[in-house]
Design a protein around this motif. Structure first.
Motif: not given
Ligand SMILES: Nc1nc2[nH]c(I)nc2c(=O)[nH]1
Length: 271
Positions: A39-61
């Motif tokens: 239900g909270w997914g829309g908040a990211a867009e309203l926060l500000g400018e996206t600097i980068a978006e990383i697919p989670s599974h690329e991040v260790p752990g």
């Protein structure tokens, strides 16, 4: 790869994850972490400018996305008006996935290692208060951990007083003075509660029932972050209303509340 972090030091992996995030985003230190529940997914867009978006599974752990097709991501955002940076953790490992508490806590450990001093934990949950119609956001004042588990290992006797920062709840209320607060109980899930279990949760002092958040909050306290928790009541918990809510109504209530709660969350994060 080992998907439960069981034969490594979880804090080493969190440091690796944070280093990877800093390298890919170019942001040396992030200020605030957000976990966006259903239900909270829309908040990211309203926060500000996206600097980068990383697919989670690329991040260790972090694991490959559980929901096929939906690529969970970790987003670095420049919060407008404040210049602060937010780390939006799009993938949460639920305890009911059976991957162990280290996976559940990994996002919090990574956020703290990435520099975050504050985390806003959001979720979708069932409400015990009939005044909270589906779509109502409720501040979490305290929690009851019914999982019989802890994200913390060893003789680390972490204090949980004011775990859900009363200061941050006041900040939230300056944004929306109508916000109610309540006690959130985490059940293991993935099944929903029986009416008898919901009644028990009420007797124990719970106002909200869910399947996330409490273990993450404990882990966040262990790494020294200040915590704000907000639940979106998407349905009345089992047995609270005589008529069973249709799943469609739950979906519609969550979607209808989307714009309002996303704006609320963005405004709080900007404070
Ligand atoms: N445990 C529990 N989790 C939930 N998540 C959502 I959305 N609704 C519920 C609910 O009624 N109970």
């Amino acid at each position: 790869p080992d998907d439960t972090l069981s034969n490594v030091d979880p804090f080493d992996i969190a440091a690796e994850a944070a280093a990877y995030i800093a390298q890919v985003t170019g942001v040396e230190s992030h200020d605030i972490a957000l976990v966006l529940g259903s239900g909270w997914g829309g908040a990211a867009e309203l926060l500000g400018e996206t600097i980068a978006e990383i697919p989670s599974h690329e991040v260790p752990g972090f694991s490959a996305p559980a929901v096929h097709g939906h690529v969970a991501t970790i987003r670095s955002i420049r919060i407008s008006d404040s210049g602060k940076t937010a780390l939006v953790l799009g993938s949460r490992t639920h305890f009911y996935e059976g991957k162990g508490v280290r996976k559940v806590a990994h996002g919090m450990r990574t956020a703290a290692a990435a520099g975050c001093k504050t985390v806003i934990l959001t979720n979708g949950c069932g409400g015990l208060n009939p005044n909270w119609k589906p779509g109502t956001p409720v501040l979490i004042a305290d929690h009851i951990n019914l999982t019989a588990a802890s994200p913390i290992e060893g003789a680390n006797f972490v204090d949980l007083t004011d775990l859900y920062s009363s200061r941050l709840r006041e900040v939230a209320r300056t944004i929306d003075s109508s916000l109610d607060e309540g006690v959130y109980a985490q059940f293991r899930g993935p099944h929903y509660e029986t009416p008898a279990e919901v009644k028990m949760a009420g007797v124990l002092g719970a106002d909200l029932v869910g399947m996330s958040t409490t273990l993450e909050a404990i882990a966040a306290r262990q790494v020294g972050m200040e915590i704000l928790g907000i639940s979106l009541v998407t349905n009345l918990a089992a047995g609270i209303s005589p008529i069973a809510l249709s799943h469609q109504e739950v979906i519609e209530a969550g979607q209808a509340a989307g714009p309002r709660i996303s704006a609320l969350l963005a405004d709080i994060a900007k404070k």
